[in-house]
Design an enzyme around this catalytic site. Structure first.
Site, mmCIF file in Angstrom:
data_model
loop_
_atom_site.group_PDB
_atom_site.id
_atom_site.type_symbol
_atom_site.label_atom_id
_atom_site.label_comp_id
_atom_site.label_asym_id
_atom_site.label_seq_id
_atom_site.Cartn_x
_atom_site.Cartn_y
_atom_site.Cartn_z
ATOM 1 N N LEU A 1 202.060 96.142 22.302
ATOM 2 C CA LEU A 1 201.219 97.080 22.860
ATOM 3 C C LEU A 1 200.901 97.284 24.331
ATOM 4 C CD1 LEU A 1 197.559 94.832 21.271
ATOM 5 C CD2 LEU A 1 198.881 96.920 20.134
ATOM 6 N N ASP A 2 199.984 98.710 24.083
ATOM 7 C CA ASP A 2 199.516 99.321 25.927
ATOM 8 C C ASP A 2 199.797 97.640 26.379
ATOM 9 O OD1 ASP A 2 201.234 101.267 25.389
ATOM 10 O OD2 ASP A 2 199.703 102.327 24.646
ATOM 11 N N ARG A 3 199.703 97.849 27.756
ATOM 12 C CA ARG A 3 198.917 96.724 29.019
ATOM 13 C C ARG A 3 197.751 96.784 28.711
ATOM 14 N NH1 ARG A 3 197.624 96.555 33.860
ATOM 15 N NH2 ARG A 3 198.353 98.867 34.811
ATOM 16 N N THR B 1 195.722 98.513 26.388
ATOM 17 C CA THR B 1 195.525 98.125 25.163
ATOM 18 C C THR B 1 194.539 96.570 25.134
ATOM 19 O OG1 THR B 1 196.172 99.223 24.291
ATOM 20 C CG2 THR B 1 195.393 98.475 22.983
ATOM 21 N N ARG C 1 195.930 108.009 21.946
ATOM 22 C CA ARG C 1 195.900 108.267 22.289
ATOM 23 C C ARG C 1 195.793 109.898 22.995
ATOM 24 N NH1 ARG C 1 197.914 104.330 26.251
ATOM 25 N NH2 ARG C 1 197.066 105.174 28.774
#
Length: 452
Positions: free
Chosen positions: A190-192, A194, A291
């Site tokens: 997961l993105d930081r 998120t 996104r």
């Protein structure tokens, strides 16, 4: 509560010449001046020596970190000072002069002076005093575990792996050091910024099997987000192909010609007219897929600094692939009049991107936007540095003279995107909805995936 000023090091043994009272080994403090013998076991990292909480954030005590590389061809025959002052410009030359004098820069494990010449094959070492950014205080929570998996609820602001400025403030290191969990094999990332569900295997075989399930699309992923504007009713499908625009910026875009096939289903759960809570079900796993598709639809995640940034994208905010044509358009362009109402995105809709691609398949139309994004990020970093100096009375680190940065705000710690639920062969796991999505609780059952 004031921070305790511990120093711990990611190196085998620290030198007495630095006049520290600790011999710092393998990232933890050992209260002894004795050198550790090579056959002695490395002491276990202690969470209290690394982590502390202050002002609602989880922080890391500053520490020294070892960077080592063999001399590059262009360095050979030059002085060590000249190499660092001209090759590594993230710091002032005066810093490198002081670092050499203090023994923080070495050649082949030996102290040097400014005039020491670099030779072919030399091992160049630099001990850097690292200041990790703080993250949210929320715990990395294991919501379930099996003999093969940890099912983890990741807080926003915490990266999965050590990377960039983050090391100990990462999911993997927190699980290892604060919770004593070992042999971790992250399956999905997961993105930081998120939050939400992560699957972490407890052995390599389980990791390979789960990764295969992801590749074969046997695992269904469900996300919740909060977007700009009133999202259309009904099931909305976006199947626009996606490619990377700039790796360094982690910037991606819709590109029907050179992008990779991507598909996401969306459905509105609630809306107040200004923002909407939206259910997302990605069928593919491209970087930033949700996104990018939401931006293309004209409803970017409302607090997304990358894809909902008018200073970079202009008033249309990248809708349907639109790019500003010049610097003035970012500030002054007017909304284009629509000839028809917003429609569901379907396969094959062309974007407005144009231009000849070079050998890296870089669309020329993106070059100005990438430049604007780089300039925007540089300005933000400069503003943070200046504000930090003002807020903290121009305080500099006594070890490395790094400027103090202000703490991130609550808005800067997260974007409104949450990995809510994953389902695979014979199993389903989910996490609670975040506070910003609580209003969608009453509507979630009508859209969630029901495993067969």
């Amino acid at each position: 509560m004031k921070a305790r000023h511990y120093i711990f090091v990611n190196i085998m043994v620290w030198k007495k010449k630095h006049k520290l009272s600790e011999s710092c080994v393998a990232g933890t403090i050992v209260n002894s001046n004795k050198r550790r013998k090579e056959d002695e076991p490395k002491p276990k990292l202690k969470a209290d020596d690394i982590y502390y909480e202050e002002n609602g954030l989880q922080r890391i005590h500053p520490y020294y970190h070892k960077y080592a590389t063999h001399a590059k061809g262009r360095w050979v025959g030059r002085t060590i000072y000249d190499v660092f002052a001209k090759e590594f410009r993230d710091r002032q030359p005066s810093y490198y002069e002081a670092a050499i004098r203090q023994g923080l820069i070495e050649l082949n494990g030996q102290k040097v002076d400014k005039t020491t010449v670099v030779r072919n094959g030399d091992l160049v070492t630099h001990y850097i005093h690292r200041h990790e950014p703080p993250v949210a205080r929320a715990p990395v929570r294991v919501v379930n575990e099996t003999s093969e998996l940890y099912i983890v609820d990741k807080p926003a602001s915490v990266p999965v792996h050590p990377s960039g400025r983050y090391n100990y403030n990462s999911v993997i290191r927190i699980l290892e050091i604060k919770q004593g969990r070992e042999d971790l094999f992250p399956i999905n990332r997961l993105d930081r910024l998120t939050s939400g569900l992560m699957l972490i295997a407890r052995n390599a075989e389980a990791a390979r099997r789960m990764e295969k399930h992801f590749v074969e699309h046997r695992i269904q992923k469900e996300y919740i987000c909060k977007v700009q504007g009133e999202f259309p009713l009904g099931k909305i499908v976006c199947d626009q192909a996606i490619r990377v625009v700039a790796h360094k910026l982690s910037l991606n875009c819709v590109d029907p010609k050179d992008g990779k096939p991507s598909l996401t289903e969306f459905e509105r759960l609630s809306s107040d007219g200004e923002t909407s809570i939206v259910y997302c079900r990605p069928k593919t796993g491209r970087t930033h897929q949700i996104r990018v598709h939401l931006q293309f639809l004209g409803h970017p995640i409302a607090n997304d600094p990358l894809y909902c940034n008018e200073a970079v994208w202009g008033k249309q905010m990248g809708r349907r692939g639109h790019l500003p044509t010049d610097e003035e358009e970012v500030v002054e362009e007017e909304e284009e009049e629509e000839e028809e109402e917003e429609k569901v995105v379907v396969a094959g809709r062309p974007s407005k991107m144009a231009g000849k691609r070079d050998s890296d398949k870089q669309n020329e139309a993106w070059v100005p936007l990438v430049r604007r994004m780089e300039e925007w990020k540089s300005k933000q970093e400069l503003v943070d540095q200046v504000n930090g100096a003002e807020e903290l009375e121009n305080r500099l680190c006594e070890k490395c003279a790094s400027p103090a940065y202000p703490d991130p705000t609550e808005e800067e710690l997260a974007i409104w995107l949450h990995a809510w639920r994953y389902s695979g062969p014979g199993w389903t796991y989910e996490t609670p909805l975040p506070a910003w999505a609580q209003e969608a609780e009453a509507h979630i059952d009508r859209v969630k995936y029901v495993p067969e």
